[in-house]
Write a protein that holds these residues in place. Structure first.
Motif, mmCIF file in Angstrom:
data_model
loop_
_atom_site.group_PDB
_atom_site.id
_atom_site.type_symbol
_atom_site.label_atom_id
_atom_site.label_comp_id
_atom_site.label_asym_id
_atom_site.label_seq_id
_atom_site.Cartn_x
_atom_site.Cartn_y
_atom_site.Cartn_z
ATOM 1 N N GLU A 193 0.897 -1.214 0.037
ATOM 2 C CA GLU A 193 -0.034 0.200 -0.298
ATOM 3 C C GLU A 193 0.327 1.341 -0.039
ATOM 4 O O GLU A 193 1.537 1.580 0.816
ATOM 5 N N TYR A 194 0.616 2.328 -0.840
ATOM 6 C CA TYR A 194 1.645 3.008 -0.607
ATOM 7 C C TYR A 194 0.367 4.626 -0.458
ATOM 8 O O TYR A 194 -1.155 5.036 -0.289
ATOM 9 N N HIS A 195 1.305 5.714 0.483
ATOM 10 C CA HIS A 195 1.160 5.888 1.153
ATOM 11 C C HIS A 195 1.185 7.683 0.945
ATOM 12 O O HIS A 195 2.692 7.574 0.773
ATOM 13 N N GLY A 196 0.684 8.760 0.286
ATOM 14 C CA GLY A 196 0.868 10.280 0.421
ATOM 15 C C GLY A 196 1.380 10.079 -1.507
ATOM 16 O O GLY A 196 1.820 11.224 -1.853
ATOM 17 N N MET A 197 0.003 9.439 -1.771
ATOM 18 C CA MET A 197 -0.141 9.387 -3.367
ATOM 19 C C MET A 197 -0.958 10.213 -3.849
ATOM 20 O O MET A 197 -1.780 8.608 -4.724
ATOM 21 N N PRO A 198 -1.806 10.838 -3.817
ATOM 22 C CA PRO A 198 -2.771 11.148 -4.415
ATOM 23 C C PRO A 198 -2.853 11.243 -5.351
ATOM 24 O O PRO A 198 -3.947 11.155 -5.601
ATOM 25 N N SER A 199 -2.097 11.758 -6.554
ATOM 26 C CA SER A 199 -1.432 11.889 -7.305
ATOM 27 C C SER A 199 -0.574 10.931 -8.325
ATOM 28 O O SER A 199 0.340 10.247 -7.684
ATOM 29 N N GLN A 200 -0.120 11.364 -9.842
ATOM 30 C CA GLN A 200 0.842 10.642 -10.640
ATOM 31 C C GLN A 200 1.413 11.739 -10.936
ATOM 32 O O GLN A 200 0.415 12.250 -11.952
ATOM 33 N N TYR A 205 -2.400 9.408 -15.703
ATOM 34 C CA TYR A 205 -3.566 9.956 -14.945
ATOM 35 C C TYR A 205 -4.043 10.645 -15.088
ATOM 36 O O TYR A 205 -5.389 11.449 -14.832
ATOM 37 N N ARG A 206 -3.253 11.514 -15.882
ATOM 38 C CA ARG A 206 -3.879 13.213 -15.800
ATOM 39 C C ARG A 206 -5.600 13.316 -17.090
ATOM 40 O O ARG A 206 -6.273 13.917 -16.958
ATOM 41 N N LEU A 207 -4.903 12.207 -18.387
ATOM 42 C CA LEU A 207 -5.393 11.723 -19.131
ATOM 43 C C LEU A 207 -7.662 11.101 -18.236
ATOM 44 O O LEU A 207 -8.308 11.862 -18.473
ATOM 45 N N PHE A 208 -6.781 10.050 -17.897
ATOM 46 C CA PHE A 208 -8.127 9.706 -17.363
ATOM 47 C C PHE A 208 -8.293 9.162 -15.279
ATOM 48 O O PHE A 208 -9.414 8.254 -15.207
ATOM 49 N N GLU A 209 -7.657 9.564 -14.831
ATOM 50 C CA GLU A 209 -7.707 9.248 -13.231
ATOM 51 C C GLU A 209 -8.107 10.788 -12.430
ATOM 52 O O GLU A 209 -7.910 11.944 -13.392
ATOM 53 N N SER A 210 -8.511 10.956 -11.556
ATOM 54 C CA SER A 210 -8.893 11.633 -10.426
ATOM 55 C C SER A 210 -7.977 11.660 -9.564
ATOM 56 O O SER A 210 -7.234 10.880 -8.948
ATOM 57 N N LYS A 211 -8.671 12.666 -7.802
ATOM 58 C CA LYS A 211 -7.666 12.254 -7.121
ATOM 59 C C LYS A 211 -7.687 10.860 -6.237
ATOM 60 O O LYS A 211 -8.973 10.434 -5.761
ATOM 61 N N ARG A 212 -6.904 10.359 -6.011
ATOM 62 C CA ARG A 212 -7.015 8.670 -5.567
ATOM 63 C C ARG A 212 -6.746 8.911 -3.624
ATOM 64 O O ARG A 212 -6.163 10.203 -3.493
ATOM 65 N N ILE A 213 -7.323 7.987 -3.337
ATOM 66 C CA ILE A 213 -7.665 8.032 -1.863
ATOM 67 C C ILE A 213 -7.023 6.574 -1.403
ATOM 68 O O ILE A 213 -6.428 6.612 -0.071
ATOM 69 N N VAL A 214 -6.779 5.734 -2.579
ATOM 70 C CA VAL A 214 -5.603 4.454 -2.108
ATOM 71 C C VAL A 214 -5.327 3.907 -3.056
ATOM 72 O O VAL A 214 -6.339 4.000 -4.297
ATOM 73 N N GLU A 215 -4.134 3.086 -2.928
ATOM 74 C CA GLU A 215 -3.561 2.748 -4.660
ATOM 75 C C GLU A 215 -2.246 1.806 -3.395
ATOM 76 O O GLU A 215 -2.435 1.844 -2.588
ATOM 77 N N ALA A 230 -8.176 3.519 -5.595
ATOM 78 C CA ALA A 230 -9.710 3.684 -5.347
ATOM 79 C C ALA A 230 -10.199 5.793 -5.179
ATOM 80 O O ALA A 230 -8.393 5.876 -5.307
ATOM 81 N N TYR A 231 -10.508 6.171 -5.576
ATOM 82 C CA TYR A 231 -10.831 8.067 -5.664
ATOM 83 C C TYR A 231 -11.713 8.419 -5.109
ATOM 84 O O TYR A 231 -13.025 8.213 -4.660
#
Length: 337
Positions: A193-200, A205-215, A230-231
């Motif tokens: 589990e990765y902590h402190g990574m709300p974005s990439q 990421y910029r094209l297909f994702e939004s703010k992450r709460i779980v990676e 999870a977003y």
């Protein structure tokens, strides 16, 4: 050739997309065991050793007749249990010889055909995949990587190569941020589990994702891996790769993409996301090819590792010993990601 640990044959492996298995037999290989896979007339799976015991012709070159698989050479046919059912030309008053072909257990799960190459072992594939909702599946694909199964799985689960092999697409080396990574063992494998990574920092990421709460990254023995995102908007994306070694140097990769709670029809994934994912796959394939070639040149020497190589030790221990290693339940690693 390095032998496979016998315990590995007791597990289930993805061997084909379910929609590509039909009445025309196909040849597959799992850890140097060669099989013929097909569907009977009723749609049931039949998986037999790819060798007719009569004159050793490949059954994968034969044909399905009803619920039997017939050899292309002399027409000997076998049932799904491997039992000899018919020899064309043999008078009806002469009993069939007591001949069988090794048959393999199969099942269908999440769009793939799964097979257990051992005579005994686990009754079904791992729980992580059994729990996946097929209604959320948006994409299925298969490819083959020129790599040992451990190198292939490490590539998918390792974030540290993405700044270089997928520079700009996945991450950028000049945009690293501090991250804390937790490694946790599970009954079937491990979770990272990765902590402190709300974005990439990459284009994907910029094209297909939004703010992450779980990676998270997951491994479930023997060869199932998952990236879970999870977003904040309540949606979730699961990228599953199932790794099945054909040989020590070649690994089949079966890919499924699941999207929960957001708009992502299958046509949109194929049209918009697939060109980028195909590019990422091509980049990984080429690096794995170079890695395998160099390991062969230099005698497959042991590699140096640091705390950043989170998953390598666990994967190596499982595929070397055929069982889950005794590792600390939890450990944390700091990195610049």
């Amino acid at each position: 050739m390095k032998p496979w640990h016998p315990s590995l044959f007791a597990h289930w492996y993805a061997v084909a997309r379910a929609d590509e298995v039909g009445p025309r037999p196909m040849a597959i290989s799992v850890m140097d065991r060669h099989l013929a896979l097909a569907r009977t007339g009723a749609g049931a799976l039949i998986a037999l050793e790819d060798r007719c015991p009569h004159r050793h012709a490949p059954l994968s070159a034969g044909r399905v007749s009803g619920d039997r698989l017939a050899c292309p050479y002399h027409g000997w046919s076998f049932g799904a249990d491997g039992r000899l059912c018919d020899i064309p030309g043999l008078p009806p008053d002469i009993a069939l010889p007591d001949v069988r072909v090794h048959a393999f257990a199969t099942c269908e799960l999440d769009g793939f055909v799964w097979l257990r190459p051992g005579r005994t072992g686990a009754s079904e594939p791992n729980a992580m995949i059994r729990a996946t909702d097929p209604n959320t599946r948006r994409f299925l694909w298969r490819t083959c990587w020129p790599a040992n199964v451990v190198d292939a799985m490490e590539n998918f689960l390792d974030p540290m190569h993405t700044h270089f092999i997928h520079a700009g697409l996945v991450r950028r080396d000049d945009r690293r941020v501090p991250a804390t990574v937790g490694f946790h063992t599970t009954a079937e494998g491990f979770t990272v589990e990765y902590h402190g990574m709300p974005s990439q920092s990459g284009l994907l990421y910029r094209l297909f994702e939004s703010k992450r709460i779980v990676e998270r990254a997951h491994f479930a023995a023997p060869g199932s891996t998952r990236l879970e995102y999870a977003y904040a908007n309540g949606s979730r994306v699961l990228i599953d790769l199932h790794f099945t070694p054909r040989t020590q140097d070649t690994t089949d990769v079966f890919v499924a993409l699941h999207v929960e709670g957001r708009w992502a029809p299958a046509w949109a994934v194929r049209l918009l996301a697939w060109p980028f994912l195909k590019r990422v796959n091509a980049q990984d394939t080429e690096m794995l090819r170079l890695q395998a070639m160099n390991k062969q040149r230099f005698g497959n020497r042991n590699g140096a590792s640091t705390s950043l190589d989170i998953v390598r030790g666990a994967l190596e221990q499982f595929w070397t010993n055929g069982e889950w290693p005794e590792l600390p339940t939890t450990r944390e690693v700091r990195m610049m990601l």
